[in-house]
Design a protein around this motif. Structure first.
Motif, short mmCIF file in Angstrom:
data_model
loop_
_atom_site.label_atom_id
_atom_site.label_comp_id
_atom_site.label_asym_id
_atom_site.label_seq_id
_atom_site.Cartn_x
_atom_site.Cartn_y
_atom_site.Cartn_z
N UNK A 79 -3.23 12.90 -3.43
CA UNK A 79 -4.19 13.37 -2.42
C UNK A 79 -5.21 12.29 -2.09
N UNK A 80 -5.77 11.65 -3.11
CA UNK A 80 -6.99 10.89 -2.93
C UNK A 80 -6.82 9.38 -2.79
N UNK A 81 -5.79 8.81 -3.39
CA UNK A 81 -5.79 7.35 -3.55
C UNK A 81 -5.69 6.61 -2.22
N UNK A 82 -5.01 7.18 -1.24
CA UNK A 82 -4.93 6.53 0.06
C UNK A 82 -6.28 6.47 0.75
N UNK A 83 -7.01 7.58 0.73
CA UNK A 83 -8.34 7.65 1.36
C UNK A 83 -9.29 6.64 0.74
N UNK A 84 -9.19 6.45 -0.57
CA UNK A 84 -10.14 5.60 -1.30
C UNK A 84 -9.81 4.12 -1.13
N UNK A 85 -8.54 3.78 -1.13
CA UNK A 85 -8.15 2.37 -1.25
C UNK A 85 -7.70 1.71 0.04
N UNK A 86 -7.57 2.43 1.14
CA UNK A 86 -7.02 1.80 2.35
C UNK A 86 -7.91 0.67 2.86
N UNK A 106 0.84 -1.20 0.00
CA UNK A 106 0.00 0.00 0.00
C UNK A 106 0.87 1.26 0.00
N UNK A 107 1.91 1.26 0.83
CA UNK A 107 2.83 2.40 0.85
C UNK A 107 3.63 2.48 -0.44
#
Length: 680
Positions: free
Chosen positions: A511-518, A341-342
């Motif tokens: 900006x967005x991909x972490x919020x969406x995919x975690x 993920x990171x």
């Protein structure tokens, strides 16, 4: 179109682009070359998206595509393993590669090797895709070596510069050290399991959990030996201590390569490999602890080096080293999903930072020294805002992509009970402050404060209030794409749209991909069929129990220690470099010994030059003088000739032509023979 066709398109479209640009680029011309290559990379990305949709529908593939050769009962195949881990890497590699290809149009516009560069980066993309799509160790090793070879070509792209030649040789040789261990690990797997196929090895690995490695003179658990040997390869590719020394010097290559190699592809190959080998690593706690400690050392101590760098690309390079350390720590804590993920989030915001640095370099007429910048915000607004987004993601600001992956790693290490977890937790926690400090030190010196361009350049006699490199060594540390810079009175300028468009497109996932995919990637069973985690390693399960949603995680972080450490790092850099720039100079003077240690990069390069390079030169000199001149030429070649000459000189005396000499010789001979007969 059949889904298997898309499997072939993903790697071979970039290969076709590399062939077209490399062999026919001079006939096609610049525009047609980049149009063809970018179209093929876009086709590869489109195919990866189609495969992703198919995999998410529950379809996977694992099988051979082509048999290369058969030796005895062992077959060496080219094959694909398409699962969720593979398709994640495919999307990351192809999407970042597409942005880099578009960016290259503007960045390399004036370079004579334009078509050659497009050929190299397409070939690099093909190599990386073959690596991540492999279903066996032979193909993995092919991709592993191919990315190393192409990175050698890319780092030394400007082959007329001695610094570039030194850098690519250094990268090549250091990676050969890691690859030697990697090859030994693969050889040990073939010897023990009799196959190089992932599935066959993973199916039988538990049966060998208690076996000892067939290594003469050593008593080591078999799986521990295999894991450590494989990880030595990862230490080279993913630049982990002590095989990290090649990555900062690789900034000698053009900036697009810094983004492609050091953000999303080559340096993450080791992280991907360990995650893929999770069924083996999970059966060796000793190997996991080794991985975790190496990652912790890299995460913290490479971050320290970023604090004193003046070359804008080198600051980001040491940031890459540190973040790779975070990923490696997660692997050691059995938090493989958090590491991948990171890897994904880091690929986007680190590519953004590298490409933004390239935009700054263009605007500064290829001056890379941050001491010669300042106040660029009003001249380069798009580069400024995208750099800010990338920096905020890097330091783990809540709601930005880097926050979700980085915070997950810190929490996972805190939950681990393996040996070395305490040191690793301290390192990743301290690294939060260090990362925030050097990231915003660079940001403030480049985009804010007084304008320092068009005046005296940082060099041998340059002493400013920044409190960083001085003396002749400063010139050695600052690598320039071209040794230009702004003339007095000249102002920076924003880059063209082919440079700024990739920045904007990369800023969106930053900006967005972490919020969406975690939630799906870490806690939704996304990697359940691709990554194995043993029942006694509970960190991901404990993280899942504490997770209540992306928004709630960000809100909870507002009172957590990592956020306040990040804020402290940003505030400290703002105070030091905007309000009181005299303080860093005073600190440097007061702690000159520590500064010298950091300035010399812990003396690793000097040790390597003295011990390995110097030792090799000394050994070769000894072998050349003693082995070649004395032993071979002197004793064996010339010595045998002299011996024959002297013997023949003695024998020649008996060939005088006088009968009484021959008679005397016969009498002596008969006497000797009779004496021998009577004696025995």
């Amino acid at each position: 179109m059949n889904i298997q066709t898309y499997y072939l398109i993903v790697p071979f479209a970039p290969l076709l682009g590399a062939i077209m640009a490399g062999l026919f680029g001079h006939l096609l011309g610049r525009k047609m070359t980049h149009r063809i290559v970018i179209a093929l990379i876009g086709l590869s990305l489109f195919s990866a998206i189609k495969i992703f949709q198919d995999v998410m529908a529950g379809h996977m593939f694992n099988g051979p595509v082509y048999t290369w050769l058969t030796s005895g009962d062992t077959g060496f195949h080219v094959g694909f393993l398409i699962d969720r881990l593979t398709v994640t890497m495919m999307l990351v590699v192809t999407s970042v590669s597409l942005m880099v290809h578009i960016y290259t149009i503007g960045y390399m516009a004036e370079d004579e090797g334009y078509q050659r560069f497009f050929s190299y980066i397409s070939l690099f993309t093909f190599s990386m895709l073959m690596l991540v799509m492999s279903n066996n160790f032979m193909q993995l090793f092919f991709g592993w070596e191919a990315v190393g070879l192409v990175s050698y070509l890319l780092i030394g792209f400007w082959y007329t510069r001695s610094t570039a030649i030194y850098a690519n040789l250094k990268a090549f040789l250091v990676n050969r050290v890691g690859d030697f261990g990697f090859l030994l690990g693969i050889g040990l797997i073939l010897k023990v399991f009799g196959t190089l196929d992932y599935a066959a090895v993973f199916a039988n690995v538990a049966n060998h959990a208690g076996d000892m490695a067939p290594i003469p003179g050593m008593s080591v658990n078999l799986l521990t030996a295999i894991c450590i040997l494989l990880f030595i390869g990862a230490m080279g590719k993913s630049a982990q201590f002590p095989l990290h020394v090649w990555l900062p010097d690789s900034m000698e290559g053009p900036t697009p390569i810094s983004a492609l190699i050091h953000a999303a592809t080559m340096v993450t190959a080791g992280i991907f490999m360990v995650a893929r080998m999770s069924p083996i690593f999970e059966l060796s706690d000793a190997a996991l602890s080794f991985v975790m400690v190496i990652g912790a050392i890299t995460a913290l101590f490479m971050g320290f080096l970023g604090i004193i760098q003046n070359d804008i690309k080198r600051v980001i390079a040491y940031s890459t080293l540190s973040q790779l350390g975070y990923m490696t720590v997660a692997l050691g804590a059995s938090a493989y999903p958090a590491a991948i993920f990171h890897l994904m989030t880091h690929a986007f915001f680190k590519a953004l930072l590298f490409l933004a640095a390239g935009s700054v370099i263009i605007g500064m007429h290829h001056d890379q020294d941050i001491r010669n910048m300042g106040g660029l915000r009003k001249y380069m607004p798009i580069t400024w805002i995208t750099s800010l987004i990338g920096s905020l993601a890097l330091i783990g600001t809540p709601f930005f992509s880097g926050f979700y992956s980085k915070d997950s790693i810190i929490e996972a290490v805190g939950q681990s009970h393996l040996a070395g977890a305490g040191f690793a937790y301290f390192s990743v926690m301290a690294g939060v402050f260090v990362t925030a400090f050097y990231s915003f030190r660079m940001y403030f010196l480049v985009f804010h404060g007084k304008e320092r361009f068009g005046h005296q350049k940082a060099g041998a006699d340059h002493h400013d209030a920044i409190g960083v490199h001085d003396g002749d060594h400063a010139d050695e540390e600052v690598s320039h794409d071209h040794h230009h810079g702004l003339a007095p009175g000249q102002k920076p300028h924003e880059s063209s749209w082919v440079v700024t468009l990739p920045l904007v497109l990369l800023a969106i996932p930053s900006v967005m991909i972490g919020y969406i995919t975690i939630k799906p990637m870490l806690f939704g069973g996304y990697f359940k069929d691709a990554i194995y985690i043993a029942q006694n390693h509970m960190v991901m399960r404990e993280l899942q129990e504490e997770f209540h949603g992306s928004f709630e995680m960000a809100l909870h972080a507002l009172t957590s220690l990592p956020l306040w450490l990040a804020i402290a790092g940003v505030a400290s850099s703002a105070y030091f470099y905007l309000k009181r720039p005299d303080i860093p100079a005073a600190i440097q003077k007061r702690f000159h010994g520590i500064y010298t240690l950091l300035d010399n990069k812990y003396y690793f390069d000097r040790f390597n030059d003295w011990f390995f390079a110097g030792g090799a030169r000394g050994l070769s000199g000894f072998l050349g003088k003693f082995g070649d001149k004395i032993l071979i030429d002197g004793l064996m070649v010339n010595g045998s000739a002299n011996l024959v000459g002297r013997f023949s000189g003695v024998v020649r005396r008996f060939q005088s032509g006088y009968i009484y000499h021959y008679a005397f010789t016969m009498i002596v001979g008969v006497f000797i023979l009779l004496s021998i007969r009577n004696w025995f």
